[in-house]
Design an enzyme around this catalytic site. Sequence first.
Site, mmCIF file in Angstrom:
data_model
loop_
_atom_site.group_PDB
_atom_site.id
_atom_site.type_symbol
_atom_site.label_atom_id
_atom_site.label_comp_id
_atom_site.label_asym_id
_atom_site.label_seq_id
_atom_site.Cartn_x
_atom_site.Cartn_y
_atom_site.Cartn_z
ATOM 1 N N GLY A 23 0.721 -1.047 -0.128
ATOM 2 C CA GLY A 23 0.388 -0.125 0.351
ATOM 3 C C GLY A 23 0.397 1.186 -0.192
ATOM 4 N N ASN A 24 -0.035 2.550 0.240
ATOM 5 C CA ASN A 24 0.788 3.690 0.056
ATOM 6 C C ASN A 24 0.257 4.806 1.099
ATOM 7 O OD1 ASN A 24 -0.643 5.233 -1.366
ATOM 8 N ND2 ASN A 24 -0.689 4.099 -3.019
ATOM 9 N N HIS A 25 1.289 5.545 1.494
ATOM 10 C CA HIS A 25 0.902 6.711 2.928
ATOM 11 C C HIS A 25 -0.719 7.351 2.696
ATOM 12 C CE1 HIS A 25 4.101 5.504 5.304
ATOM 13 N NE2 HIS A 25 5.104 5.654 4.527
ATOM 14 N N SER A 26 -1.419 7.401 0.925
ATOM 15 C CA SER A 26 -2.901 8.416 1.001
ATOM 16 C C SER A 26 -3.292 8.062 2.019
ATOM 17 C CB SER A 26 -2.806 7.880 -0.712
ATOM 18 O OG SER A 26 -3.756 8.688 -0.668
#
Length: 428
Positions: free
Chosen positions: A225-228
């Site tokens: 995933g990512n930090h968005s």
Amino acid sequence: MTSTSPSGSPAPRDSANARSRKIVLGVAGGVAAYKACHIVRGFTERGHSVRVVPTESALNFVGAATFEALSGQHVSTGVFDRVHEVQHVRVGQEADLVVIAPATADLMARLAAGRADDLLTATCLVASCPVVVAPAMHTEMWNHRATRANVATLRDRGVTVLEPAHGRLTGPDTGAGRLPDPEQIVALSLLRLAGRDLPQDLSGRRVLITAGGTRESIDPVRYLGNHSSGRQGFALAEVAAQRGAEVTLIAGATDELPIPCGAEVIRISSARELAKEIDCRAADQDIIIMAAAVADYRPTVTAPAKLKKTSESAPTGIELTENPDILAGLIAARREGRVPEDTVIVGFAAETGDDSGSVLDHAIRKIRRKGCDLLMCNDVGSGKVFGRSRNRGWLITPDGSVVEVPDGTKLEVASLLLDSVVQITAER
Ligand code: C5P
């Protein structure tokens, strides 16, 4: 000490917070009056002074003592209280912003007619500052032609009448007419205080917005995933809906955020799910804004059962497969006539500078490569944007021209970006 917002998260700083402002909070007599207590807190925690002016019927729902304790200021409803202080004139004259939440159908009718038969309506007649009205009522009342006409009259006079939320109303019914979340009202009011209006210039426009991060499953438990946080996409959906657009918001993994008023929200997890949802909606949209942080790669194989930790063999790596570039696919679809040629398509570029160029160099190369009509670029180096309530960056057009987006709340950034989109639409 860190203050917290009504929703429990840290109260964000915003540009209107540069100095303390005098806010009049009008409260009309609907059940949602109890939410006004959180709105008082939302403003005071950001350093503003709040004078609560309820109507007589609002006090059936919340006592004057509660408002006085929360605001630290005297509360009165009529023009004959403290006559020597000339309150019916002074409160409006001194205000930097008037917010009425909740506003009932009756109160809006009195405002539209220019009545001044209590302290709140007298204050509104005197005030020359921005006025924000957050209606709350049953759907039938909100849709009634008399109410629609009053809303139109107020908007015509420069009053910002917010779109209500959809959802559970008093009693068992659901529909349009619910008071937005107190945090949304506070943020939208401060947007107005920061000089950003909410004109109805997207009225009748269909706007598709993506937000948040995708999750690409490794096994039933883990993902890439990512930090968005989804905050910028949600802010865009909020402002677009408040500017009259019919908004569809496709959201991946996000922070816990209130649903933008009036928006249809579709939840997805992976890039391929996002691609599927966009695919069946893109042909009907006037504007598509790709604010989601979409994973470029996914694990080639998703293990059907949880990968076990063993003492003998540590995993050596995860084989990746490239995801479809949805934005590039949309541009191709528009070129091939599967998406109308006047649909405005906006991309986002979360960039960091490196040896091969600055953040802006990368962004200018990206808009040329992707072929979208507008690119919002942010510098996301060292956690500068993710999860924050503020943003800044640049708006880039295909001819390489760059407009700086100054530091502001994500609603302020959304409002500027949508101004550019409206301008592109007008030029088509
Ligand atoms: O190339 P990059 O991932 O930086 O591009 C970002 C833009 O492209 C964003 O608007 C994002 O939503 C979109 N994107 C996409 N499909 C991908 C990756 C990114 O539509 N697979």
